[in-house]
Write an enzyme that holds these catalytic residues in place. Structure first.
Site, PDB file in Angstrom:
ATOM      1  N   ALA A  67       8.709 -20.070   3.210  1.00 17.42           N
ATOM      2  CA  ALA A  67       7.476 -19.284   3.282  1.00 17.42           C
ATOM      3  C   ALA A  67       7.358 -18.453   2.008  1.00 17.42           C
ATOM      4  O   ALA A  67       8.365 -18.174   1.352  1.00 17.42           O
ATOM      5  CB  ALA A  67       7.540 -18.374   4.502  1.00 17.42           C
ATOM      6  N   GLY A 106      11.011 -22.319   5.793  1.00 19.14           N
ATOM      7  CA  GLY A 106       9.760 -22.985   6.134  1.00 19.14           C
ATOM      8  C   GLY A 106       9.667 -24.379   5.523  1.00 19.14           C
ATOM      9  O   GLY A 106       8.985 -25.259   6.072  1.00 19.14           O
ATOM     10  N   GLU A 109      11.399 -26.557   7.802  1.00 19.21           N
ATOM     11  CA  GLU A 109      10.598 -26.677   9.031  1.00 19.21           C
ATOM     12  C   GLU A 109       9.472 -27.701   8.864  1.00 19.21           C
ATOM     13  O   GLU A 109       9.161 -28.458   9.786  1.00 19.21           O
ATOM     14  CB  GLU A 109      10.045 -25.306   9.421  1.00 19.21           C
ATOM     15  CG  GLU A 109      11.171 -24.378   9.877  1.00 19.21           C
ATOM     16  CD  GLU A 109      10.708 -22.974  10.180  1.00 19.21           C
ATOM     17  OE1 GLU A 109      10.194 -22.317   9.255  1.00 19.21           O
ATOM     18  OE2 GLU A 109      10.846 -22.541  11.334  1.00 19.21           O
ATOM     19  N   GLU A 129      16.578 -17.620   6.452  1.00 16.43           N
ATOM     20  CA  GLU A 129      15.713 -16.537   6.945  1.00 16.43           C
ATOM     21  C   GLU A 129      16.468 -15.254   7.285  1.00 16.43           C
ATOM     22  O   GLU A 129      16.017 -14.153   6.959  1.00 16.43           O
ATOM     23  CB  GLU A 129      14.931 -17.010   8.186  1.00 16.43           C
ATOM     24  CG  GLU A 129      13.729 -17.887   7.883  1.00 16.43           C
ATOM     25  CD  GLU A 129      14.069 -19.378   7.816  1.00 16.43           C
ATOM     26  OE1 GLU A 129      15.278 -19.709   7.656  1.00 16.43           O
ATOM     27  OE2 GLU A 129      13.154 -20.208   7.914  1.00 16.43           O
TER      28      GLU A 129
HETATM   29  C1  3H9 Z   1      10.805 -18.542   5.600  1.00 22.72           C
HETATM   30  O1  3H9 Z   1      10.661 -19.620   5.112  1.00 22.72           O
HETATM   31  C2  3H9 Z   1      10.267 -18.147   6.931  1.00 22.72           C
HETATM   32  C3  3H9 Z   1       9.773 -19.314   7.742  1.00 22.72           C
HETATM   33  O2  3H9 Z   1      10.806 -19.816   8.566  1.00 22.72           O
HETATM   34  C4  3H9 Z   1       8.709 -18.867   8.724  1.00 22.72           C
HETATM   35  C5  3H9 Z   1       7.328 -18.960   8.276  1.00 22.72           C
HETATM   36  C6  3H9 Z   1       6.348 -18.713   9.387  1.00 22.72           C
HETATM   37  N1  3H9 Z   1       8.517 -16.691  -1.839  1.00 22.72           N
HETATM   38  O3  3H9 Z   1      15.296 -17.261  -7.561  1.00 22.72           O
HETATM   39  P1  3H9 Z   1      14.517 -17.679  -8.755  1.00 22.72           P
HETATM   40  C7  3H9 Z   1      10.171 -16.616  -6.703  1.00 22.72           C
HETATM   41  S1  3H9 Z   1      11.598 -17.285   4.782  1.00 22.72           S
HETATM   42  C8  3H9 Z   1       7.975 -16.131  -2.928  1.00 22.72           C
HETATM   43  O4  3H9 Z   1      14.554 -16.820  -9.933  1.00 22.72           O
HETATM   44  P2  3H9 Z   1      16.187 -20.024  -8.875  1.00 22.72           P
HETATM   45  C9  3H9 Z   1      11.198 -15.637  -7.247  1.00 22.72           C
HETATM   46  O5  3H9 Z   1      10.918 -14.326  -6.859  1.00 22.72           O
HETATM   47  C10 3H9 Z   1      11.911 -17.962   3.161  1.00 22.72           C
HETATM   48  N2  3H9 Z   1       8.528 -16.174  -4.152  1.00 22.72           N
HETATM   49  O6  3H9 Z   1      14.866 -19.186  -9.173  1.00 22.72           O
HETATM   50  C11 3H9 Z   1      11.056 -15.853  -8.739  1.00 22.72           C
HETATM   51  O7  3H9 Z   1       9.897 -15.146  -9.142  1.00 22.72           O
HETATM   52  P3  3H9 Z   1       9.799 -14.454 -10.600  1.00 22.72           P
HETATM   53  C12 3H9 Z   1      13.066 -18.875   3.161  1.00 22.72           C
HETATM   54  C13 3H9 Z   1       9.681 -16.814  -4.271  1.00 22.72           C
HETATM   55  O8  3H9 Z   1      15.952 -21.363  -9.435  1.00 22.72           O
HETATM   56  C14 3H9 Z   1      10.762 -17.343  -8.823  1.00 22.72           C
HETATM   57  O9  3H9 Z   1      10.271 -17.742  -7.539  1.00 22.72           O
HETATM   58  N3  3H9 Z   1      13.363 -19.245   1.786  1.00 22.72           N
HETATM   59  C15 3H9 Z   1      10.313 -17.413  -3.182  1.00 22.72           C
HETATM   60  O10 3H9 Z   1      17.392 -19.261  -9.306  1.00 22.72           O
HETATM   61  C16 3H9 Z   1      11.964 -18.183  -9.171  1.00 22.72           C
HETATM   62  O11 3H9 Z   1      13.011 -17.859  -8.262  1.00 22.72           O
HETATM   63  C17 3H9 Z   1      14.258 -18.591   1.027  1.00 22.72           C
HETATM   64  O12 3H9 Z   1      14.889 -17.658   1.468  1.00 22.72           O
HETATM   65  C18 3H9 Z   1       9.685 -17.333  -1.911  1.00 22.72           C
HETATM   66  N4  3H9 Z   1      10.228 -17.894  -0.793  1.00 22.72           N
HETATM   67  O13 3H9 Z   1      16.304 -20.133  -7.297  1.00 22.72           O
HETATM   68  C19 3H9 Z   1      14.435 -19.072  -0.377  1.00 22.72           C
HETATM   69  N5  3H9 Z   1      11.468 -17.981  -3.604  1.00 22.72           N
HETATM   70  O14 3H9 Z   1       9.854 -15.596 -11.552  1.00 22.72           O
HETATM   71  C20 3H9 Z   1      14.406 -17.918  -1.336  1.00 22.72           C
HETATM   72  C21 3H9 Z   1      11.546 -17.743  -4.921  1.00 22.72           C
HETATM   73  O15 3H9 Z   1       8.486 -13.744 -10.548  1.00 22.72           O
HETATM   74  N6  3H9 Z   1      14.493 -18.357  -2.721  1.00 22.72           N
HETATM   75  N7  3H9 Z   1      10.473 -17.034  -5.330  1.00 22.72           N
HETATM   76  O16 3H9 Z   1      10.980 -13.526 -10.686  1.00 22.72           O
HETATM   77  C22 3H9 Z   1      15.654 -18.749  -3.304  1.00 22.72           C
HETATM   78  O17 3H9 Z   1      16.684 -18.785  -2.693  1.00 22.72           O
HETATM   79  C23 3H9 Z   1      15.638 -19.095  -4.764  1.00 22.72           C
HETATM   80  O18 3H9 Z   1      14.492 -18.476  -5.318  1.00 22.72           O
HETATM   81  C24 3H9 Z   1      15.554 -20.608  -5.047  1.00 22.72           C
HETATM   82  C25 3H9 Z   1      15.323 -20.820  -6.567  1.00 22.72           C
HETATM   83  C26 3H9 Z   1      16.874 -21.261  -4.630  1.00 22.72           C
HETATM   84  C27 3H9 Z   1      14.411 -21.244  -4.306  1.00 22.72           C
END
Ligand code: 3H9
Length: 697
Positions: A67, A106, A109, A129
């Site tokens: 998400a 998400g 999902e 999450e």
């Molecule tokens: C969920 O999914 C809830 C659902 O079950 C329910 C829904 C109803 N959203 O980390 P990076 C941005 S909860 C918005 O530097 P990497 C991040 O801030 C979610 N922005 O790169 C950064 O921005 P900026 C479950 C996001 O390659 C840029 O993207 N998902 C999100 O080292 C690059 O990120 C997670 O918990 C996001 N979800 O790592 C995953 N994710 O350039 C969370 C990233 O402005 N994310 N951004 O600083 C991660 O673990 C890592 O970002 C990921 C990439 C592995 C994806």
């Protein structure tokens, strides 16, 4: 030809296959436009003439990273993700998801609601999450058990553990692993579906076997180890409902997700997620860092050896200098033990450990061996004269362009730079003990530090997988300057009537990994003692001084390393040192203090408000760039409870006006210590929060 379904989703028909491409850089977060476009595309292809299979893939480095967490806390915009997942699952045309890169939360999902799942080898998947204070809210807790069982889903959903393609395959989360670009994999998978060699089915229609024992065990374990966290318990509850009817389970999961969304822990944990990334936004971000292909360390004590270990683990050849062979032997022993720890934690193989020690580590007593080293960190005793001498000698032998860094915790980097002919190449790199484990690195920028040298400090941190925070020069920089202040509040409370154990317990219940007295014992009481002695000549006589720790040190008790400090060590678990109560009693008598009792909440309030006050002064003085940088320092270097977001985030939950009221009330008993920081007054008078000062971060 691609047809846009929204500005981040497009689709096309290739033969009998409908292809949906998701393109929301950088990581395909399921933001409103993506959800809307995906829904439109599934609907359009579901009724398109001749389309017999649909394949969804990402055009970025991720399928869907989850998400869009920037939308959390705002009014949800339709279609919400659960509705998109229901539409995919209900589709009469079978849908296959190509899972690649980050397919998290998400994103998983969405894939679970498809009718088949094909992964590329770079897949990272799971339900992170809970690490953000929520639970899967788009059917993950209901659909995953129908593929991988209750036990494996409980594990993923309550821990947030991320898994790779192989494990996902073993669990049964995916149908197969294929190679190639995502788009080709999508076309190939669709062809397999058409041929009947890739089976499709609706996940929600699969049976699930109840596992009451594992559910009860997980619930028990969570109650014992995570009682302070909100989300993991709700995740377990939701997974437990997956053995009932799907619609009921989905409805309850959604309700639990919404409870989590509304919880302050969600706000704190997501703030912490963004803090880790925001700190990289520095004025020097556009400068080109110098190449760092080798690391030098001067000093082989705990810190120097830890820094050397961190370098070795990051693949950097390390040269470490000490005064004599005995000291080098000790350093070698420490580094070996550190690497053994990494082997035990599964981070390193034992052969790789042996190779690092044999090939990548050079030990020397001659600083001239740094002649070709790219970046040298001085980590010797905290004494300006000793450190200046090292800097003079490094200046004489290091190549032009080498970066000279000090790991000092307090001392003035400008004074170190001043003894060299290259002040632009000098900066502070303040590691935290144990340096190969703790993630924080304060990058201390002196008056003359060149922009590219600061950028190099940040680049080194990335290499070492650390969180770098930019700090200006002052005594103690961001973290230790703030610590020196609020630590006094803990000492004052102890003389006024609380016991060190009560203070520790109250703060551990608040969520700190360890209370301040246990931390002092761990760090070594001699360290604080040396600092107090150094600062004694400049101490204002109006300041209240607590000598309890000095009295302990005078007995030769330095905490854990000597077996005695505020606690006694050596038994199974530390026990309070009975002598300490007597020392405190003496101090009370000397200061004519009549002890009173403290509620745990008052302990937390005084400690936190002292922390926030000094943090506000650090910000006001321009030592930290933004409040979120201070939050990162405390989250990654000082065991601050992540679910509370950091001291500045926590301060906003109290509010500037209420903080001022409290400080003024405390000032009635000690007007020297409890002073309202000008920045706090400014926030109160303008109705701003610390978060407002982060804007643009
Ligand atoms: C969920 O999914 C809830 C659902 O079950 C329910 C829904 C109803 N959203 O980390 P990076 C941005 S909860 C918005 O530097 P990497 C991040 O801030 C979610 N922005 O790169 C950064 O921005 P900026 C479950 C996001 O390659 C840029 O993207 N998902 C999100 O080292 C690059 O990120 C997670 O918990 C996001 N979800 O790592 C995953 N994710 O350039 C969370 C990233 O402005 N994310 N951004 O600083 C991660 O673990 C890592 O970002 C990921 C990439 C592995 C994806």
């Amino acid at each position: 030809m691609m047809t846009p379904a929204s500005d981040t989703v497009s689709y096309e028909i290739v033969g009998r296959t409908g292809l949906i491409e998701l393109n929301n850089p950088p990581v395909n977060a399921a933001s409103h436009h993506l959800r809307h476009g995906l829904m439109q595309a599934v609907r359009a292809l579901g009724v398109a003439d001749g389309v017999e299979v649909i394949a969804i893939y990402g055009a970025t480095r991720a399928f869907i990273a989850g998400a869009d967490i920037r939308e959390f806390g705002k009014t949800p915009v339709e279609p919400i993700l659960p509705a998109v997942c229901l539409a995919i699952e209900a589709s009469d045309v079978p849908v296959v998801a190509i899972m690649h890169g980050a397919t998290l939360g998400g994103g998983l999902e969405v894939a679970l609601s498809a009718h088949a799942r094909v992964a590329l080898p770079d897949l990272v998947t799971g339900f992170p999450e809970v690490t953000l204070g929520v639970i899967p809210g788009a059917g993950g807790t209901q659909r995953a058990p129908r593929l991988i069982g209750v036990a494996a889903t409980l594990d993923l959903a309550t821990t947030g553990r991320r898994i790779m393609a192989d494990e996902a395959m073993e669990l049964g989360l995916i149908d197969r692993i294929v190679d190639g670009p995502a788009r080709y994999a999508a076309i190939a998978a669709a062809t397999e579906v058409l041929k009947g060699s890739l089976t499709t089915r609706r996940t929600g229609e699969q049976p699930v076997t109840p596992d009451p024992d594992v559910l009860a065990e997980t619930t028990r374990n969570l109650a014992a180890s995570q009682s302070h966290l909100f989300a993991p318990h709700r995740a377990a509850e939701a997974v437990g409902l997956s053995t009932g009817p799907l619609d009921k389970g989905l409805a309850r999961e959604r309700a639990l997700f919404n409870e989590c969304l509304a919880s302050p822990q969600r706000a704190g944990l997501i703030h912490a997620f963004f803090a880790e990334r925001a700190v990289a936004k520095i004025p020097e971000a556009d400068a080109t860092p110098r190449d760092i292909g080798s690391l030098g360390v001067v000093g082989g004590g705990t810190m120097g050896s830890g820094i050397a270990t961190a370098g070795l683990l990051a693949g950097l050849p390390v040269t470490l200098a000490e005064q004599d062979d005995d000291a080098l032997d000790r350093a070698f022993g420490t580094i070996s033990r550190n690497l053994d720890g990494a082997v035990k934690r599964g981070k390193l193989g034992s052969e790789a450990r042996d190779a690092l020690l044999a090939e990548d580590l050079i030990l020397t007593t001659d600083l001239a061996d740094f002649a070709r080293t790219d970046l040298i960190v001085e980590a010797v005793f905290e004494d300006m004269g000793v450190k200046q001498d090292i800097f003079r000698r490094l200046d004489a032998v290091c190549k032009p362009g080498a970066v000279l860094a000090s790991n000092t915790s307090y001392l003035d980097i400008n004074k170190l730079a001043a003894v060299t002919q290259r002040p632009g190449d000098v900066l502070g790199l303040h590691f935290f003990s144990p340096a190969h484990v703790m993630r924080l690195l304060e990058v201390v920028v002196a008056d003359g530090t060149a922009a590219e040298v600061t950028a190099t400090g940040f680049a080194l941190a990335r290499k070492l997988r650390k969180v770098a925070v930019r700090s200006g020069v002052c005594d103690g920089f961001i973290g230790n300057r703030i610590l020196a202040h609020y630590r006094k509040a803990a000492d004052y409370m102890v003389v006024d009537g609380a016991s060190p154990q009560q203070v520790d317990r109250a703060l551990e219940t608040f969520g700190f990994a360890m209370g301040p007295f246990a931390v002092s014992d761990l760090a070594g009481l001699d360290i604080g003692w040396a600092t107090r002695k150094r600062l004694a000549p400049t101490r204002d006589p109006a300041e209240r001084y607590v000598a309890v720790a000095d009295r302990i040190c005078e007995r030769g008790w330095f905490g854990r390393k000597t077996g005695q400090g505020f606690y006694l060590y050596g038994k199974e678990r530390p026990v309070p040192n009975p002598e300490i109560a007597r020392i405190i009693e003496d101090e009370r008598t000397k200061a004519s203090v009549t002890p009173r009792s403290f509620e745990d909440q008052e302990i937390v309030d005084r400690y936190m408000i002292a922390m926030i006050s000094e943090a506000a002064r650090v910000l006001g003085d321009g030592i930290a760039q933004r409040p979120i940088d201070i939050d990162a320092v405390f989250l990654f270097g000082y065991g601050f409870p992540r679910f509370r977001g950091g001291p500045m985030h926590y301060a906003d939950t109290i509010g500037a006006a209420a903080l001022i009221d409290r400080i003024e009330a405390y000032a009635a008993e000690d007007a020297f210590f409890w002073q309202v920081p000008p920045l706090l007054r400014h926030l109160a008078s303008t109705g701003q929060t610390f978060a407002d000062l982060n804007k643009g971060a």
